[in-house]
Enzyme design. Structure first.
Site, PDB file in Angstrom:
ATOM      1  N   HIS A 281       0.888  -1.264  -0.150  1.00 49.65           N
ATOM      2  CA  HIS A 281       0.011   0.114  -0.164  1.00 49.65           C
ATOM      3  C   HIS A 281       0.972   1.139  -0.180  1.00 49.65           C
ATOM      4  CE1 HIS A 281      -4.382   0.167   0.262  1.00 49.65           C
ATOM      5  NE2 HIS A 281      -4.266   1.567   0.647  1.00 49.65           N
ATOM      6  N   GLY A 286      -5.469   5.062  -4.516  1.00 49.48           N
ATOM      7  CA  GLY A 286      -5.248   4.663  -6.028  1.00 49.48           C
ATOM      8  C   GLY A 286      -4.242   3.379  -6.171  1.00 49.48           C
ATOM      9  N   ASN A 287      -4.196   2.451  -4.886  1.00 47.47           N
ATOM     10  CA  ASN A 287      -3.461   1.310  -4.742  1.00 47.47           C
ATOM     11  C   ASN A 287      -3.924   0.487  -5.535  1.00 47.47           C
ATOM     12  OD1 ASN A 287      -1.207   1.987  -2.645  1.00 47.47           O
ATOM     13  ND2 ASN A 287      -2.928   2.899  -1.896  1.00 47.47           N
ATOM     14  N   SER A 291      -2.513  -1.437  -8.613  1.00 51.34           N
ATOM     15  CA  SER A 291      -2.227  -3.027  -8.422  1.00 51.34           C
ATOM     16  C   SER A 291      -2.961  -3.859  -9.937  1.00 51.34           C
ATOM     17  CB  SER A 291      -2.455  -3.333  -7.287  1.00 51.34           C
ATOM     18  OG  SER A 291      -1.727  -2.882  -6.246  1.00 51.34           O
ATOM     19  N   TYR A 320     -11.643  -9.044  -2.088  1.00 51.64           N
ATOM     20  CA  TYR A 320     -11.362  -8.693  -0.738  1.00 51.64           C
ATOM     21  C   TYR A 320     -10.888  -9.726   0.328  1.00 51.64           C
ATOM     22  CZ  TYR A 320     -12.492  -3.737  -1.832  1.00 51.64           C
ATOM     23  OH  TYR A 320     -12.688  -2.437  -2.492  1.00 51.64           O
TER      24      TYR A 320
END
Length: 354
Positions: A281, A286-287, A291, A320
């Site tokens: 992170h 915007g991670n 990714s 998630y």
């Protein structure tokens, strides 16, 4: 404490403050503040101090990092619990074990074989005519931008996303940020495709540029820059690395890629680089989008079509949960399966349209 240790080393070398200042080029008042614990040196200053005092950088850095952790947690009532959670995550991100090639189940290997067979069929369908290829790109680019932004909470519909990208229209009732997220993501996809065409590999420059495009005009101050503040993932209890760990973790990230870029199956490699970047992170925001674009850069540069993880509630939760299996239990298998399934689905869709 770092300051006390620094002073002890200086005195053992029989150096006065002004003499150490002259050797390092660091202001004498600043060194005095280091020793009193009023100020912490930068990494560059730490290196200069270690060189001129004749002590290992690792020894000084250990004390330096310990003081940073104490400063962060000393007034937190749950400091010890937080340290225990963080310890397991940092161990996962930095241990030698995470540099080993993962073991794959028979079920997962069967999916990889299926994806490879579909990739072969896709490549045999080439070359497509320019107009057909352009239409395919437009169709899948819009869908990918819509789904990737939807995962992050963007409320523009698929049709609205298409109107913003293709027609430059403004959708009433939607925020400027949501419009910019769509435009930026579309531009970032184009950048990734240009990288593939130019045969440019994943690198620090590439990751930072992808992120810069994602946050352009949304948050220019942080676009393409590592975060300098602690962050939390909304709705998750996963502990994320502190800012002072990011540089080393990102070095390990690219070292892992160099080591495994030709050893791992491309789908597994893309999943690994996706998950590792999300877990580190490194950015304020915007991670996730960065990714997923990194994942697809790896896939597309190796002849696969891009994987498009859906943003509906059920798919987002599955995504998630699969990530948390890696982060909390060091079990990447569910995430490998999720990415492999998306790659297979994407290849089948591309072949159907052709």
């Amino acid at each position: 404490m770092f300051g006390a240790r620094l002073k002890d080393i200086r005195l053992s070398r029989k150096l006065k403050l002004k003499e150490l200042a002259a050797l390092t080029g660091i202001d004498v008042t600043l060194i005095s503040r280091f020793e009193r614990g009023d100020r912490m040196p930068t990494k560059n200053q730490l290196l200069l101090l270690s060189e001129q005092l004749g002590v290992s950088l690792a020894e000084l850095k250990k004390e330096w990092l310990a003081d940073k952790v104490v400063a962060l947690l000393q007034y937190e009532p749950m400091a010890m619990e937080a340290l225990q959670v963080a310890e397991s995550r940092v161990e996962y991100l930095t241990s030698k074990k995470v540099h080993d090639a993962p073991q794959l189940s028979d079920e997962l290997q069967a999916k990889l074989d299926r994806a490879d067979d579909l990739r072969k069929r896709w490549r045999q369908a080439q070359p497509l005519g320019p107009s057909q290829l352009r239409r395919l790109h437009e169709f899948f680019d819009i869908e990918y931008t819509f789904e990737s932004n939807r995962i992050e909470g963007n409320t523009l519909t698929l049709q609205e996303t298409a109107l913003v990208v293709n027609e430059g229209l403004t959708i009433g009732g939607k925020s400027m940020r949501e419009h910019l997220e769509v435009i930026n993501h579309s531009e970032a996809i184009g950048f990734v495709r240009d990288l593939v065409l130019g045969k440019e590999d994943l690198s620090r420059r590439v990751v930072m540029e992808i992120h810069r495009l994602i946050l352009k005009e949304v948050d220019n101050e942080n676009a393409g820059r590592h975060r300098k503040v602690p962050v939390r993932i909304s709705g998750s209890d996963t502990e994320l690395p502190q800012p002072y760990l990011l540089e080393k973790l990102m070095e390990d990230y690219f070292e892992y890629y160099e080591l495994h870029s030709k050893r791992l199956h491309p789908i597994i490699l893309s999943a690994e680089m996706h998950e590792r970047l999300v877990s580190i992170h490194p950015f304020v925001d915007g991670n996730g989008r960065t990714s997923r674009l990194v994942m697809n850069l790896i896939l597309m540069s190796r002849g696969y079509t891009r994987a498009n993880i859906k943003g509906d509630t059920q798919s987002r939760l599955a995504y998630y949960r699969a990530l948390q299996q890696v982060q909390k239990n060091a079990n990447p298998d569910p995430f490998y399966h999720l990415v492999a399934d998306e790659v297979i689905r994407s290849l089948e869709q591309h072949l159907e349209l052709v």
